[in-house]
Design a protein around this motif. Structure first.
Motif, PDB file in Angstrom:
ATOM      1  N   HIS A   1       0.862  -1.192   0.000  1.00  0.00           N
ATOM      2  CA  HIS A   1       0.000   0.000   0.000  1.00  0.00           C
ATOM      3  C   HIS A   1       0.896   1.240   0.000  1.00  0.00           C
ATOM      4  O   HIS A   1       1.398   1.608   1.055  1.00  0.00           O
ATOM      5  N   PRO A   2       1.133   1.860  -1.155  1.00  0.00           N
ATOM      6  CA  PRO A   2       0.606   1.523  -2.479  1.00  0.00           C
ATOM      7  C   PRO A   2       1.362   0.340  -3.096  1.00  0.00           C
ATOM      8  O   PRO A   2       2.487   0.042  -2.680  1.00  0.00           O
ATOM      9  N   PRO A   3       0.744  -0.332  -4.082  1.00  0.00           N
ATOM     10  CA  PRO A   3       1.418  -1.474  -4.710  1.00  0.00           C
ATOM     11  C   PRO A   3       2.559  -1.037  -5.622  1.00  0.00           C
ATOM     12  O   PRO A   3       2.353  -0.263  -6.556  1.00  0.00           O
TER      13      PRO A   3
ATOM     14  N   TRP B   1       8.096   6.413  -7.309  1.00  0.00           N
ATOM     15  CA  TRP B   1       8.952   5.441  -6.640  1.00  0.00           C
ATOM     16  C   TRP B   1      10.151   5.108  -7.501  1.00  0.00           C
ATOM     17  O   TRP B   1      10.046   5.058  -8.736  1.00  0.00           O
ATOM     18  N   GLU B   2      11.284   4.857  -6.864  1.00  0.00           N
ATOM     19  CA  GLU B   2      12.484   4.385  -7.544  1.00  0.00           C
ATOM     20  C   GLU B   2      12.967   3.117  -6.854  1.00  0.00           C
ATOM     21  O   GLU B   2      12.999   3.051  -5.626  1.00  0.00           O
ATOM     22  N   CYS B   3      13.321   2.129  -7.645  1.00  0.00           N
ATOM     23  CA  CYS B   3      13.774   0.837  -7.109  1.00  0.00           C
ATOM     24  C   CYS B   3      15.146   0.502  -7.691  1.00  0.00           C
ATOM     25  O   CYS B   3      15.362   0.649  -8.897  1.00  0.00           O
ATOM     26  N   SER B   4      16.057   0.067  -6.831  1.00  0.00           N
ATOM     27  CA  SER B   4      17.398  -0.311  -7.263  1.00  0.00           C
ATOM     28  C   SER B   4      17.724  -1.700  -6.733  1.00  0.00           C
ATOM     29  O   SER B   4      17.483  -1.986  -5.553  1.00  0.00           O
ATOM     30  N   PRO B   5      18.261  -2.590  -7.577  1.00  0.00           N
ATOM     31  CA  PRO B   5      18.616  -3.934  -7.112  1.00  0.00           C
ATOM     32  C   PRO B   5      19.780  -3.899  -6.139  1.00  0.00           C
ATOM     33  O   PRO B   5      20.698  -3.079  -6.270  1.00  0.00           O
ATOM     34  N   ILE B   6      19.755  -4.774  -5.161  1.00  0.00           N
ATOM     35  CA  ILE B   6      20.833  -4.848  -4.174  1.00  0.00           C
ATOM     36  C   ILE B   6      22.042  -5.591  -4.750  1.00  0.00           C
ATOM     37  O   ILE B   6      23.185  -5.220  -4.506  1.00  0.00           O
ATOM     38  N   GLN B   7      21.783  -6.643  -5.527  1.00  0.00           N
ATOM     39  CA  GLN B   7      22.855  -7.420  -6.138  1.00  0.00           C
ATOM     40  C   GLN B   7      23.100  -6.977  -7.576  1.00  0.00           C
ATOM     41  O   GLN B   7      22.175  -6.540  -8.262  1.00  0.00           O
TER      42      GLN B   7
END
Length: 375
Positions: free
Chosen positions: A131-133, A357-363
């Protein structure tokens, strides 16, 4: 562990989805009796009668790992920057998939994952917010020197006779051997109930490569309100130089058929995308290593519900969906009692000042998956 995987949706999605309930339009309209025009439907819950047996994460991942044509690997092989841009454009069009009116995938639970490999391409998705998806995708291919990073945040709104979903989030395709990053966005989703029911991709898609200085603006068509004019699957636009705005080529066609590029200098037309090739022979992923499947895997989390929908056992489907939702509520209560905040395992997710939203991979690399697409 039980895992249920279903075949990817093809161009003939209307005839393939045979588990829909009768009197579908009447049932759908009854769901929105208490909704006002302009209402945000982010928290709207669909009963299983209106679901098809996949999580949204699975549908999202299929855009990358399910294709009958190897468009992705061609992107970095072209010699000129324009040819590479056109190859990326063709691959981007391949991620626009047909929609089935009246049914929708499950809303992923918090922390749900989907991990699939096809050839040397490894794909990992995680639901980083409920929430939010918000969904995040990371895919890497060491052999082809490719990396994909996507973030998706859908905002659906009710408008009386339709629902329009603004699909936000940055999408990046990196051609590492070329030192090029292509940024793109998703079109909007428009679901019409009246006068002609249907589900359409509409709006503008922008693809930009800062390193090559090339850009395109694509317009996805939509029919008129009465559904009598226009082509809901048309796509057109121009490829141009960002700095000078000089048009180099024109793009025209239908994303479910053929798309051509016309060179402005010599008038030559080239077919860059053939939907029949992309959607031919799509194969259902299979479990290669059951012990390697995570408990958070979409195909495991929703296995009982998917099986019930495929069997058209609606009572069992309601119970299965209720069980998943109740388990999530219990986990939330436990975290709150301990004062713990949930943290994604595979991505960092941040809410920007722009309200996105911003998403960044950890690996750096996605490992090979226990679920694979057969060769």
């Amino acid at each position: 562990m039980k895992v249920v995987l279903t075949k990817p949706l093809s161009l003939d999605v209307k005839t393939e989805v045979d588990y829909r309930a009768p009197n579908l339009l009447h049932r759908i309209l009854s769901l929105f009796n208490n909704e006002r025009s302009g209402s945000d439907l982010t928290l709207f819950r669909l009963p299983p009668l209106f679901n098809f047996p996949k999580s949204h994460l699975q549908c999202y991942g299929e855009l990358v790992y399910c294709s009958g044509s190897d468009l992705l690997s061609r992107c970095s092989r072209a010699d000129s920057s324009l040819d590479r841009f056109i190859s990326v454009l063709a691959w981007c069009i391949s991620t626009i998939r047909p929609l089935a009116f009246g049914v929708a995938p499950y809303n992923p639970i918090l922390g749900e994952t989907h991990h699939v490999s096809t050839g040397s391409l490894n794909v990992l998705l995680e639901q980083v917010s409920h929430h939010p998806p918000v969904s995040a995708l990371h895919a890497t291919d060491e052999k082809e020197s490719l990396e994909i990073i996507w973030c998706q945040h859908a905002i659906p709104k009710f408008h009386g006779a339709s629902v329009e979903t603004d699909v936000r989030g940055k999408r990046q395709l990196k051609l590492l051997s070329r030192g090029e990053t292509y940024e793109m966005n998703s079109p909007k989703l428009l679901i019409r109930f009246l006068p002609v029911p249907g589900a359409h991709w509409v709006g503008n898609v922008r693809i930009r490569c800062q390193e090559s200085g090339l850009e395109t603006q694509l317009c996805l068509g939509a029919t008129s309100f009465l559904g009598l004019r226009g082509n809901s699957r048309s796509i057109k636009g121009n490829i141009y130089e960002t700095s000078t705005m000089k048009t180099l080529a024109e793009v025209n066609g239908q994303w479910d058929r053929i798309v051509k590029v016309k060179d402005i200098n010599n008038g030559k037309e080239t077919v860059i995308y053939d939907a029949k090739e992309v959607f031919s022979g799509l194969k259902t992923p299979i479990v290669k290593d059951l012990e390697g499947v995570w408990p958070s895997e979409s195909a495991a989390v929703w296995s009982e519900l998917s099986q019930a929908i495929l069997s058209k056992d609606w009572d069992k489907a309601r119970e299965a969906k209720k069980d998943v939702e109740e388990n999530q509520r219990e986990l939330l209560r436990e975290r709150e009692s301990r004062g713990e905040a949930w943290v994604p395992k595979h991505f960092t997710a941040t809410y920007t000042k722009d309200g996105d939203w911003e998403c960044s991979p950890i690996q750096n690399l996605v490992p090979p998956a226990p679920i694979v697409v057969p060769p």
